[in-house]
Design an enzyme around this catalytic site. Structure first.
Site, PDB file in Angstrom:
ATOM      1  N   ARG A  59       4.348  -9.231  14.721  1.00 31.67           N
ATOM      2  CA  ARG A  59       4.746  -7.947  14.123  1.00 31.67           C
ATOM      3  C   ARG A  59       5.809  -7.190  14.928  1.00 31.67           C
ATOM      4  NH1 ARG A  59       2.832  -3.744  12.915  1.00 31.67           N
ATOM      5  NH2 ARG A  59       3.040  -3.464  10.696  1.00 31.67           N
ATOM      6  N   ASP A 108       4.569  -9.363   5.413  1.00 32.76           N
ATOM      7  CA  ASP A 108       3.780 -10.238   4.541  1.00 32.76           C
ATOM      8  C   ASP A 108       4.559 -10.721   3.322  1.00 32.76           C
ATOM      9  OD1 ASP A 108       1.685  -9.737   6.265  1.00 32.76           O
ATOM     10  OD2 ASP A 108       0.867  -8.117   5.044  1.00 32.76           O
ATOM     11  N   GLY A 165       0.824  -1.213   0.000  1.00 35.94           N
ATOM     12  CA  GLY A 165       0.000   0.000   0.000  1.00 35.94           C
ATOM     13  C   GLY A 165       0.855   1.259   0.000  1.00 35.94           C
ATOM     14  N   THR A 187       7.630  -5.101   4.986  1.00 36.89           N
ATOM     15  CA  THR A 187       6.360  -5.720   5.345  1.00 36.89           C
ATOM     16  C   THR A 187       6.625  -7.137   5.802  1.00 36.89           C
ATOM     17  OG1 THR A 187       4.354  -6.730   4.451  1.00 36.89           O
ATOM     18  CG2 THR A 187       6.002  -6.109   2.854  1.00 36.89           C
TER      19      THR A 187
END
Lengths: 266, 266, 266, 266
Positions: free
Chosen positions: B190, B43, B20, B41
C-alpha cells in the site's frame, strides 16, 4: 561426503555457507578433506569477518519494506509490526530499524517486556504522531518466556522460528487505542538482485578462495577485515556465534536516535 | 459531514477513494453537496475506469516480491505461497502472477479446490522443476467453504480478510514431499514511491477533477478510458463492483502460459 | 529473408519490433510470407495500439533519473537538463516529465524557442525556487532550426539523433545566473528488468500472436485496445507514425500543472 | 564565516562535506571556531575513514545503470562506454565495474593506453561475445595526455572534469568493427533515496558528531573504522587524498576476474 570427495577425485573443496556449513566444513577438514570456506549468510551471525555476503541485500530489502509500511502507518494512524529474519541474531532487525527509522526494535540479544513498548507508542501518540513502526526479529525473546517456534523440534533439524511478530502484535493490541497490523517479510529477504556491496564482496571472496586453494591454505575461511580480504581458521569463525552486543555502538546509536528496545525502565 | 461542509463554507468537495468512498460521495451528492470523485484504490475494484491509481504500484511491489521469492524457491526446492491483497477482487493477484511468472494463482472470482493445485506442483516436480510459486488473493474462496476472516464482523465495519494464505498452505503441505513456506505481503503493497504510471494517472485525475468542479459537473467521477480522461456519473462507478472475469482475456492468457487457477479438472 | 524463410521450411513468422520492423513485416507479407507482428518499441511511436511494450519500463527508468537529479538541483541551485530518447516522438519525454514533476518539457511535436524557457526558469527563481528540471527529447526541434544529428546521414541508415540536450544547455546558459548541467540518459533507457506492466503486455502479446498464427490471421499485428488484445492489419499500424498531439489531453494536463513546452508567448 | 559564527552566538559547528569542506573546517578551527567534521562525499576520496556517506548509494546507482546497459549491449552487439564520477579518484568507477561485471575499467590512478582496451574488446569478439562494457572515471588520464576538462580553469574554482567518456569513445571507434555508444551518468549519481548502508552510516556519524561536540573534541572528524565510529584529527583526514592503490587488493581482484585497466602489455 568424504566418499564422494574421493570418488570424484577432487583436489579441493570450496564450501559456501553460514554457521552450519562452516561447522560441517571444519569436520570435513578434520577428516582429511582439503577445504576452504566462504562466509555467506543473510543472518550475519558468523564470527571472524566484518560482513558475510547476502546480509547487505537482505537489509536493503527489509529497509524498502519499512519505507513502504511507513506510508500506510502515517495515513491510517496505525502501528505496524514487521517481523524480520536473522535466526538467533538481531543484525537484520537492528540495521533495518536504523536505516528505516523505526521506533521500536526487538532483537534476540535484548529480552523484551511489553511495558516500555506500549509507553513508547503512547508517548508518540501524545506528541501528535499516532503511528509507530515496530521491528521484531524472528528470534526475539520475551524477558519472561521463550522464542516462538513453529512446533516441536524435529530430530536432527534446527528449530523453526515462527510467530514472534504475531505474538508481539497480540500482546500489544489490548494496550493500544490504535489499530495494529503484523507483516512477516519472510523469504522475500533471501533473494533478488544483490546490492553492489554484496556483489563486490562475493567477487572478492570468490577470487580469494581460489587463491587460498592455490596457496594450500586448507582449513581456512576467507573473511573481510575492512578494507582487506584475509584468511582465518574456519575454527575461529565457528568458535563464536556473532551476535549483537547490547552495550555496543550500534545499539547505542539507535538508542541515541530514540529507538526503544523493550528493556527500558519507564 | 453535511454540517461541516456548510460550516466551512465549501464551494465543492473532491472525494478521493475507492468503492466505499464513492458510495459515500454518492450519498453526500444526494444530500445536496457539490461533489466530484477521484478513483483511488490498490484493489482496482471500482467500475467505469480502466485503472484506479495505486493499483499499478501495488502490482509492481508484489511482482518484485515474487522475483525475490523465486530465488529461494529454486535454490531450496520449495513451494512458496504468497498472499496478496485485493479484497473481493483478484486483480492484484492475477496481474502479479502473470508478471512474476507464478505457477498457481488463486483469486476470489474462481473458487478453488486443492486437487488441481497439488497436481500442478507434482507435475512440475516430475518434470525436474521441484519448486513452485503459488499466489493467493486474501479474498480467495474454496469451492467448498468460505473466505478466511480475522474474526466475527464488527457492526458497521467491513469484514477483515485474514489467513487465506496460511489456510491454503496447511491444506497443501500434507500432499507434498516438498517444504512449503507462506508469506503475507500485507500493507507493504500500500505504500512506497509510486510508479510513473500511477503518478501520471494521479496528476491527470487531479487536473480533471478541478476542471470538473469548474465546469459544474457535480455528482461525477473522473475516469480513465484509455487514452482519455472522462467524467462518468459516480452512480455508474458504484453500480458494479469490478471483478475479474473468469472467462475474460486476462485469465485466458494466464491459462495459456500454464497458470493453474484451482478449478481445473485433472 | 524470403529465401531463408522457405529454406527453413517455416510455417509462419512472428516479427517483434517497432515502426521499422513492422514496415519490413508488411513488405514480407506482400511477398507471400505468413507473418504476424508484435509491437515492441520504447518510443511508443507505432499506431493502432494503446501501448507498445518496452515503453512503460523506459519511462520508469527516466522518471527514476529525474527523481535523482532533483536532489542535486535543489541542494546546489542548479538547472538540470536531461535528454531522453524517443526518436521523432515525444512520448518518453512527456510522460517522464509529468511523472517526474519537471518544469520544462521539450518534445519534437512542439518546436521550441529559448525565451519562454528562460522566462520559466527566472520566474521560478524569483519565487524562491532557484532550481529547474528541464526534459528534452532527442528529436527536439527549435522553432528556427533543425533536429540535432550525430553527423551526415549514412546511406540506407536512419539519421542518428545526437546533441539536442547539449545544444539547449549551451543556448540557455548565457541567459541564466544559475549553473546548468546536461545529462544524456542514453541506452540506460533500453534495458533492465521490465516493469510488471511491460511483462504482462509482453506475455499477452505473445500468447495472442500464437493465437493469430493458429487462426491464420496473417498480415495482422496484435495490439492493445484497453483492456483487450485485438489484431489489426499491420498496414494500419504503419500508416501513421504515432506522435504526441500538441492539442491533446496529455499536453494540456502538463500545461495545467505548470509545465513549459517552449512555445508559450511570454 | 568567523564573523557569522560569533554573530550567531554559536557554541560549536558541525561541518558536513568532503575533501574541500574538511580543509575549510581545518582552517576555521585554526581561527578559533569549535568545529567537528562529518565525512560526506560520493567520491570516497577522503582519508582516515573506511567509507564516506553517499558513496554506497552512488555505486548502487551506477551498478543499476550498468545492468541496464548490458541488455542493449548484448542484443545489439555494442560497445557501451559509461562515464562515471569520482573527480581524481577511481573508487566509483572501480567498485561499479566490479559490481556490474564490466570488461574494461579506466581510472585516474592507472593511466591508460588504447591498445590493451582494443585488444580486450577484440578478444571478446573472437570468443563469441561481440559486446563489451567499458567504464571510465571522469578523471581518467591517458598515459600520453591530460585529463579532459570543460574549459580553462576559473580563478578560485576547481577545474571541471568533462569529456573523458566521449574522448575514449572517439579514440576507440576507429579500431572496432562494432558500434559504440557513450553514456555519461552525471548527477544522477548524486541523488535519490539513499541505500541502507548510507542511511546507517549517516545516522551513526550524526550521533557521533553530537557526542564529539558534547565531549569537546573540536578539530576532529568522525570516521568509520569498521565496525566502530571513531574520531580522528581533521588534519589527518585532509593530509592525504585517498585514491585507489593500483597494486591493492581491489584492483587485483578485478584483474583476477578479467577486467582490463588499459595498462596491460599485450
Amino acid at each position: 561426503m568424504v566418499d564422494n570427495y574421493h570418488a570424484l577425485g577432487l583436489d579441493a573443496l570450496i564450501s559456501v555457507g553460514g554457521d552450519g556449513s562452516m561447522r560441517i566444513a571444519q569436520r570435513l577438514g578434520a577428516l582429511g578433506l582439503r577445504i576452504v570456506g566462504v562466509p555467506k549468510t543473510i543472518d550475519q551471525d558468523l564470527g571472524a569477518t566484518d560482513y558475510t555476503f547476502g546480509f547487505n541485500t537482505a537489509v536493503q530489502t527489509a529497509t524498502d519494506a519499512i519505507d513502504r509500511l511507513r506510508d500506510t502507518a502515517i495515513s491510517h494512524d496505525r502501528v505496524m509490526v514487521l517481523e524480520l529474519m536473522g535466526r538467533n541474531a538481531g543484525w537484520i532487525a537492528l540495521c533495518s530499524a536504523l536505516a528505516g527509522g523505526a521506533h521500536v526494535c526487538i532483537i534476540p540479544e535484548i529480552p523484551y517486556r511489553i511495558d516500555p513498548i506500549v509507553a513508547t507508542i503512547r508517548r508518540r501518540r501524545e506528541r501528535g504522531q499516532p503511528f509507530s513502526l515496530v521491528i521484531i526479529a524472528e528470534g526475539a525473546r520475551p524477558a519472561e518466556g521463550q522464542q516462538s517456534l513453529a512446533g516441536p523440534r524435529k530430530a536432527g533439524a534446527m528449530p523453526q522460528l515462527f510467530g514472534a511478530g504475531y505474538k508481539l502484535g497480540s500482546e500489544l493490541q489490548p494496550h493500544l487505542q490504535l489499530e495494529l497490523r503484523v507483516t512477516v517479510l519472510g523469504h522475500i529477504q533471501r533473494g533478488g538482485s544483490p546490492t553492489q556491496f554484496d556483489r563486490i564482496l562475493g567477487t572478492r571472496f570468490g577470487a580469494a578462495a581460489v587463491d587460498a586453494v592455490v596457496a594450500g591454505k586448507f582449513g581456512s575461511m576467507v573473511a573481510l577485515r575492512t578494507p582487506d580480504i584475509v584468511t582465518v581458521p574456519i575454527a575461529e569463525a565457528c568458535a563464536n556465534e556473532r551476535r549483537v552486543d547490547p552495550q555496543g555502538q550500534l545499539v547505542q546509536a539507535a538508542r541515541d536516535v530514540g529507538v526503544c528496545f523493550g528493556d527500558e525502565t519507564p
